[in-house]
Design a protein around this motif. Structure first.
Motif, PDB file in Angstrom:
ATOM      1  N   HIS A  12      36.626  10.558 -16.236  1.00  0.00           N
ATOM      2  CA  HIS A  12      36.056  10.222 -14.938  1.00  0.00           C
ATOM      3  C   HIS A  12      36.229  11.372 -13.956  1.00  0.00           C
ATOM      4  N   LEU A  13      35.364  11.394 -12.972  1.00  0.00           N
ATOM      5  CA  LEU A  13      35.453  12.390 -11.922  1.00  0.00           C
ATOM      6  C   LEU A  13      36.432  11.902 -10.868  1.00  0.00           C
ATOM      7  N   LEU A  14      37.496  12.661 -10.626  1.00  0.00           N
ATOM      8  CA  LEU A  14      38.489  12.347  -9.609  1.00  0.00           C
ATOM      9  C   LEU A  14      38.497  13.494  -8.613  1.00  0.00           C
ATOM     10  N   HIS A  15      38.397  13.145  -7.323  1.00  0.00           N
ATOM     11  CA  HIS A  15      38.409  14.172  -6.284  1.00  0.00           C
ATOM     12  C   HIS A  15      39.259  13.671  -5.123  1.00  0.00           C
ATOM     13  N   ILE A  16      40.260  14.477  -4.740  1.00  0.00           N
ATOM     14  CA  ILE A  16      41.135  14.144  -3.615  1.00  0.00           C
ATOM     15  C   ILE A  16      40.981  15.238  -2.575  1.00  0.00           C
ATOM     16  N   SER A  17      40.682  14.840  -1.342  1.00  0.00           N
ATOM     17  CA  SER A  17      40.492  15.831  -0.284  1.00  0.00           C
ATOM     18  C   SER A  17      40.924  15.244   1.055  1.00  0.00           C
ATOM     19  N   PRO A  18      41.236  16.059   2.018  1.00  0.00           N
ATOM     20  CA  PRO A  18      41.475  17.496   1.857  1.00  0.00           C
ATOM     21  C   PRO A  18      42.847  17.754   1.240  1.00  0.00           C
ATOM     22  N   ASN A  19      43.030  18.896   0.687  1.00  0.00           N
ATOM     23  CA  ASN A  19      44.328  19.309   0.158  1.00  0.00           C
ATOM     24  C   ASN A  19      44.466  20.817   0.359  1.00  0.00           C
ATOM     25  N   PRO A  20      45.279  21.246   1.291  1.00  0.00           N
ATOM     26  CA  PRO A  20      46.284  20.523   2.073  1.00  0.00           C
ATOM     27  C   PRO A  20      45.636  19.530   3.052  1.00  0.00           C
ATOM     28  N   LEU A  25      43.937  11.185   3.634  1.00  0.00           N
ATOM     29  CA  LEU A  25      43.516  11.633   2.295  1.00  0.00           C
ATOM     30  C   LEU A  25      42.361  10.746   1.869  1.00  0.00           C
ATOM     31  N   ASN A  26      41.336  11.332   1.329  1.00  0.00           N
ATOM     32  CA  ASN A  26      40.243  10.577   0.711  1.00  0.00           C
ATOM     33  C   ASN A  26      40.323  10.787  -0.789  1.00  0.00           C
ATOM     34  N   ILE A  27      40.291   9.692  -1.533  1.00  0.00           N
ATOM     35  CA  ILE A  27      40.362   9.756  -2.989  1.00  0.00           C
ATOM     36  C   ILE A  27      39.087   9.122  -3.532  1.00  0.00           C
ATOM     37  N   ASN A  28      38.387   9.878  -4.346  1.00  0.00           N
ATOM     38  CA  ASN A  28      37.139   9.389  -4.911  1.00  0.00           C
ATOM     39  C   ASN A  28      37.238   9.459  -6.438  1.00  0.00           C
ATOM     40  N   CYS A  29      36.899   8.357  -7.079  1.00  0.00           N
ATOM     41  CA  CYS A  29      36.906   8.289  -8.543  1.00  0.00           C
ATOM     42  C   CYS A  29      35.699   7.475  -8.976  1.00  0.00           C
ATOM     43  N   LEU A  39      52.445   7.089  -3.306  1.00  0.00           N
ATOM     44  CA  LEU A  39      52.721   8.443  -2.835  1.00  0.00           C
ATOM     45  C   LEU A  39      54.230   8.659  -2.813  1.00  0.00           C
ATOM     46  N   TYR A  40      54.682   9.715  -3.502  1.00  0.00           N
ATOM     47  CA  TYR A  40      56.100  10.066  -3.585  1.00  0.00           C
ATOM     48  C   TYR A  40      56.330  11.399  -2.885  1.00  0.00           C
ATOM     49  N   ASN A  41      57.517  11.559  -2.281  1.00  0.00           N
ATOM     50  CA  ASN A  41      57.867  12.870  -1.736  1.00  0.00           C
ATOM     51  C   ASN A  41      58.453  13.732  -2.851  1.00  0.00           C
ATOM     52  N   PHE A  61      43.928   7.098   2.485  1.00  0.00           N
ATOM     53  CA  PHE A  61      45.320   6.928   2.898  1.00  0.00           C
ATOM     54  C   PHE A  61      45.456   7.541   4.288  1.00  0.00           C
ATOM     55  N   ARG A  62      46.023   6.808   5.234  1.00  0.00           N
ATOM     56  CA  ARG A  62      46.364   7.386   6.536  1.00  0.00           C
ATOM     57  C   ARG A  62      47.730   8.036   6.396  1.00  0.00           C
TER      58      ARG A  62
END
Length: 91
Positions: A12-20, A25-29, A39-41, A61-62
């Protein structure tokens, strides 16, 4: 190193942006699943958890309350199996 046999997200196509990132965060799959996003530190402490419903498109994610640093976002399916893991940087 992963391969398509062992890595379900490879199909599948996974895209997380922006990074940094800063405030969000927007996550698209294109997987059309409902996943639990955790989310872990960098110390392995769970910072936040949120359901990501990719049947509805992009999940967000805010993150405006997070301190700058390195984070890992892991997506788990409903059985608890890891679906993806991505390193992210808050600037």
């Amino acid at each position: 190193m992963s391969n398509a046999v062992d890595d379900p997200v490879a199909e599948h196509l996974l895209h997380i942006s922006p990074n940094p990132f800063k405030d969000y965060l927007n996550i698209n799959c294109d997987c059309e699943l409902e996943l639990d996003g955790v989310l872990y530190n960098m110390y392995g402490e769970k910072i936040m958890e949120q359901t990501m419903d990719f049947r509805q498109g992009v999940a967000s994610f805010r993150t405006n309350d997070l301190a700058p640093g390195i984070y890992i976002l892991i997506g788990f399916d409903q059985s608890g199996k890891k679906y993806f893991a991505e390193k992210l940087i808050k600037g």
